[in-house]
Enzyme design. Structure first.
Site, PDB file in Angstrom:
ATOM      1  N   SER A 157      59.320  20.597  53.738  1.00 11.04           N
ATOM      2  CA  SER A 157      60.044  21.794  53.317  1.00 11.04           C
ATOM      3  C   SER A 157      60.384  21.725  51.826  1.00 11.04           C
ATOM      4  O   SER A 157      59.490  21.673  50.990  1.00 11.04           O
ATOM      5  CB  SER A 157      61.284  21.990  54.199  1.00 11.04           C
ATOM      6  N   ASP A 234      56.331  28.938  62.216  1.00 17.03           N
ATOM      7  CA  ASP A 234      57.457  28.637  61.339  1.00 17.03           C
ATOM      8  C   ASP A 234      58.104  29.952  60.873  1.00 17.03           C
ATOM      9  O   ASP A 234      57.462  30.762  60.204  1.00 17.03           O
ATOM     10  CB  ASP A 234      56.945  27.844  60.126  1.00 17.03           C
ATOM     11  N   HIS A 268      59.191  24.786  62.372  1.00 19.97           N
ATOM     12  CA  HIS A 268      59.514  24.125  61.106  1.00 19.97           C
ATOM     13  C   HIS A 268      60.178  22.760  61.279  1.00 19.97           C
ATOM     14  O   HIS A 268      60.286  22.008  60.315  1.00 19.97           O
ATOM     15  CB  HIS A 268      60.466  25.041  60.322  1.00 19.97           C
TER      16      HIS A 268
END
Length: 294
Positions: A157, A234, A268
């Site tokens: 991320s 995601d 995610h």
């Protein structure tokens, strides 16, 4: 291994897959605070072994400390399998107590974005890029028996953003990069715009050097192997990550050798990370082994 110049304080140590998972603390002059980081030492690790150990750095994402990757990823099994040292720093300076620093999950504490802030008060110590590239790497090289020629950089991320930006700006430091669900085009994404406006100011031309997609468009360094791993479900993909923009830019640059793995049905978070982390460690191991042969 270089001579240690920074004193480390051991915070914790646990036996883990016949190796040792440790957390240390040190004083950072760049960030003007004490910083913690995790270190996994593989089975049989010897501080005085003639041949240094391959090293994988992992940069974590928003809201994280050094603990998240240690506790949630299950990476120790695969670090032991391949004989890696794995080192993961924290995600921002700590205890600065700037106004608003702790108000939002996506800015300030635990959201340093691996850049060098230019706007007050953040410019006083929010220099995570300089910390990782210079000071922290010196701390690691001075205290652990790692091979400077066999190192890789990864992240998730915000940390995936950090891995791509740091890796492309310093391509001779790392044999490969692994970006998991990376914030890929922060000049356009909601998380990035918020962070860049506050850390870097309103002049958007200064943002591009911290944006992986923009860097990929103009990259002229040596050929760089990059694994990008992305969950297709995601919920941050469209508005925050914009991974496809980086892939498109990288595919137009022959110096970037990108392996893009889109995972249908995955989101995610750490269940997704745990599912594919063995593949990612295998990818790194193949390239660090090749570096040893060379």
């Amino acid at each position: 291994m270089t001579e240690p110049t920074t004193k480390l304080e051991e915070v914790s140590s646990h036996r883990f897959f016949e190796g040792s998972q440790k957390v240390y603390k040190h004083r950072s002059e760049v960030l003007k605070c004490d910083m913690k980081f995790g270190v996994y030492l593989p089975p049989g690790y010897q501080q005085d072994r003639k041949e240094g150990y391959p090293l994988l750095y992992f940069l974590s994402g928003l809201t994280c400390t050094e603990d998240n990757f240690i506790i949630k990823s299950g990476m120790q099994r695969f670090a032991a399998k391949h004989g890696f040292v794995v080192i993961n720093p924290d995600t921002s300076p700590r205890d600065s107590n700037h106004p608003g620093e702790h108000d939002d999950y996506d800015f300030g504490s635990a959201a340093g974005f691996y850049l060098n802030a230019t706007q007050e008060p953040w410019s006083q110590n929010y220099h995570m890029y300089d910390y990782i590239v210079n000071e922290f790497r010196e701390v690691v090289g001075g205290n652990f028996n790692v091979d400077s020629q066999r190192q890789a950089l990864s992240g998730h991320s915000m940390g995936g953003h950090g891995a791509l930006v740091i890796g492309m700006r310093n391509p001779t430091l790392f044999k490969c990069l692994v970006a998991i669900s990376p914030i890929s085009n922060p000049c356009l994404g909601k998380w990035g715009i918020k962070a860049f406006t506050n850390y870097l100011g309103s002049d958007e031309s200064t943002w591009k050097e911290w944006d992986a997609t923009e860097l990929a468009k103009g990259y002229t360094g040596p050929t760089l192997d990059i694994l990008v791993d992305q969950g297709a479900e995601d919920r941050f993909l469209t508005d925050d990550l914009m991974t496809g923009n980086f892939i498109e830019a990288a595919e137009g640059n022959t110096a970037l050798n990108v392996d893009y793995r889109l995972r249908e049905g995955y989101d995610h978070f750490y269940p997704y990370i745990c599912t594919f982390i063995e593949e990612q460690f295998d990818y790194v191991a193949e390239r660090l082994s090749t570096a040893l042969v060379q």
